[in-house]
Write a protein that holds these residues in place. Structure first.
Motif: not given
Length: 364
Positions: A25-32, A67-68
Motif C-alpha cells: 500500500d503506497h499510501d500507508q507505505q507498508k505491506y498488507l 477494506s482490508t
C-alpha cells in the motif's frame, strides 16, 4: 502487477501449506497481507490457479479502495441490523436480528467464516438445512417452510452480504450470487378475501385486546407490525393525523384520519403517556405475530370463517376494497406503505377490471 505477491508457506513438511497474498500500500507505505486458505478441497494441480485467482480478486478489491478488514459472516449480519435501525427503524432491525439468531447464528461454522473465504457450497448447504428445518413459531408450528417464508428468511442474509459487497468489504459476490436467489412466484396473489360482515364477525369473536387491534387493521391498511409499534405520540388529536414511523417501507408517513377513525384513536390514547403503546395485550405485553397469530386462529374457528384467514387477510381485504372503490394505485400504495409495483403485482387484476368498466361507460 507491481507490489502484488502470492506466497505459499508450510510450517513443517507434515502440515498442509497456506496460500497468502501480499500487497504494498503506497499510501500507508507498508505491506498488507491476506491469508487465502489451503484450497485442499481442490485437486493438487488446481490449487495454484485457484489461489492466484483469489489473490488477483483481492488486489483489485484493494485497488478500488476496498477494506482490508477480515470480517466474519456474523460481523456483517450485526452490521446489517445496525444499518436497518438507522435507515428503516427499530422494527425492521429487530426482525432481521431475530431471523439471524434463529437461522444463521446457530450455524457457528458459517458465522465464524471470514466473508472473503465464504464458499457457494456453504451457503447451498445452509439453505438446504433451512428448507428441511421445521418451524417452531407462528400458526404453522411443526410444518415445513413455504416458499415465501423461505424467501423471507434467506433475504436477510443475502441483503447483509450485498450491503457488505456494496461497501467494499467483500471482494466478490460469487459465493451467494447463485445460491441465495429467491424462489420465483413464491408470493402468489392473496386470494383470501373477507367482506365487511365477515370482518365484523371476526372482531366480535376476538378477545377485547385483539378486537381493538383488528378494528384498526380494518380502518387503515398499514402492516400489523406498524400497528403494534404505534405509540400515543404518533397520534395528533388536534390535526387528526397518525404518523407511521419507519416500517418495512423504510420511511415515515403521515395519514389524515376520518372522524370515526380519529374518534377510536382518541379513545385508545386517553390518559396514556406519549411513550406508551396504543395497542397492548391484556397482560400488558406488546403484540407480536405469534401472539396475534394464535388468537386469530381461535377467533376464526369460533366465528366459523375459512380456516386459512390470517392477520394479513384483513389488510389484503382492506386494500382490495380501496381499489374496488376506484382509488388509484399510487394513493393506495402511499396509504399502505408499499410500492406501486407490489400493488400492481398483487392487485393488478382488479385495476384492469376497473379500467374495463370505466371504458364501458364511454359508449356514445
Amino acid at each position: 502487477m507491481s507490489g502484488c505477491h502470492l506466497g505459499y508457506r508450510k510450517m513443517t513438511t507434515a502440515t498442509t501449506g497456506t496460500w497468502t497474498a501480499r500487497y504494498f500500500d503506497h499510501d500507508q507505505q507498508k505491506y498488507l497481507t491476506q491469508p487465502l486458505g489451503t484450497f485442499t478441497d481442490y485437486p493438487d494441480n488446481e490449487r495454484y490457479d485457484r489461489a492466484q485467482k483469489e489473490a488477483i480478486a483481492w488486489f483489485k478489491h484493494l485497488g478500488r479502495g476496498g477494506s482490508t478488514e477480515n470480517l466474519t459472516v456474523k460481523d456483517i449480519c450485526e452490521r446489517y441490523t445496525k444499518y436497518l435501525r438507522t435507515e428503516k427503524g427499530v422494527g425492521a432491525s429487530s426482525d432481521a436480528d431475530q431471523r439471524f439468531k434463529r437461522y444463521v447464528y446457530i450455524n457457528t461454522k458459517l458465522t465464524k467464516t471470514e466473508i472473503n473465504k465464504l464458499r457457494p457450497i456453504q451457503l447451498e448447504k445452509w439453505r438446504q438445512e433451512l428448507r428441511e428445518t421445521r418451524t417452531t413459531r407462528g400458526t404453522n408450528v411443526g410444518g415445513f417452510r413455504s416458499d415465501s417464508t423461505l424467501n423471507r428468511d434467506i433475504s436477510c442474509l443475502r441483503s447483509a452480504l450485498n450491503l457488505a459487497y456494496k461497501d467494499g468489504l467483500i471482494t466478490s459476490d460469487f459465493a451467494w450470487r447463485g445460491k441465495l436467489l429467491p424462489i420465483k412466484n413464491a408470493d402468489r396473489k392473496r386470494e383470501v378475501y373477507i367482506d365487511l360482515d365477515q370482518r365484523k364477525a371476526l372482531i366480535c369473536s376476538c378477545r377485547p385486546d385483539l378486537a381493538y387491534f383488528l378494528r384498526c387493521s380494518c380502518l387503515i391498511p398499514i402492516r400489523c407490525g406498524a400497528i403494534a409499534n404505534l405509540k400515543v405520540s404518533n397520534f395528533d388529536k388536534q390535526l387528526k393525523t397518525l404518523t407511521i414511523e419507519k416500517d418495512k417501507s423504510g420511511q415515515n408517513r403521515k395519514l389524515t384520519l376520518p372522524s370515526h377513525t380519529s374518534a377510536l384513536f382518541e379513545f385508545l390514547t386517553k390518559d396514556k403517556l406519549p411513550s406508551a403503546r396504543i395497542f397492548t395485550r391484556s397482560n400488558g405485553k406488546y403484540w407480536d405475530k405469534n401472539a396475534w397469530g394464535i388468537q386469530i386462529k381461535e377467533a376464526v374457528a369460533t366465528s366459523k370463517l375459512p380456516s386459512n384467514i390470517t392477520m394479513y387477510t384483513i389488510r389484503h381485504s382492506v386494500i382490495t376494497d380501496l381499489i374496488h372503490s376506484g382509488l388509484d394505485s399510487l394513493t393506495v400504495a402511499q396509504l399502505s406503505g408499499t410500492s406501486i409495483l407490489m400493488i400492481e403485482k398483487h392487485y393488478g387484476h382488479l385495476t384492469k377490471q376497473h379500467s374495463k368498466e370505466a371504458l364501458s361507460r364511454l359508449v356514445v
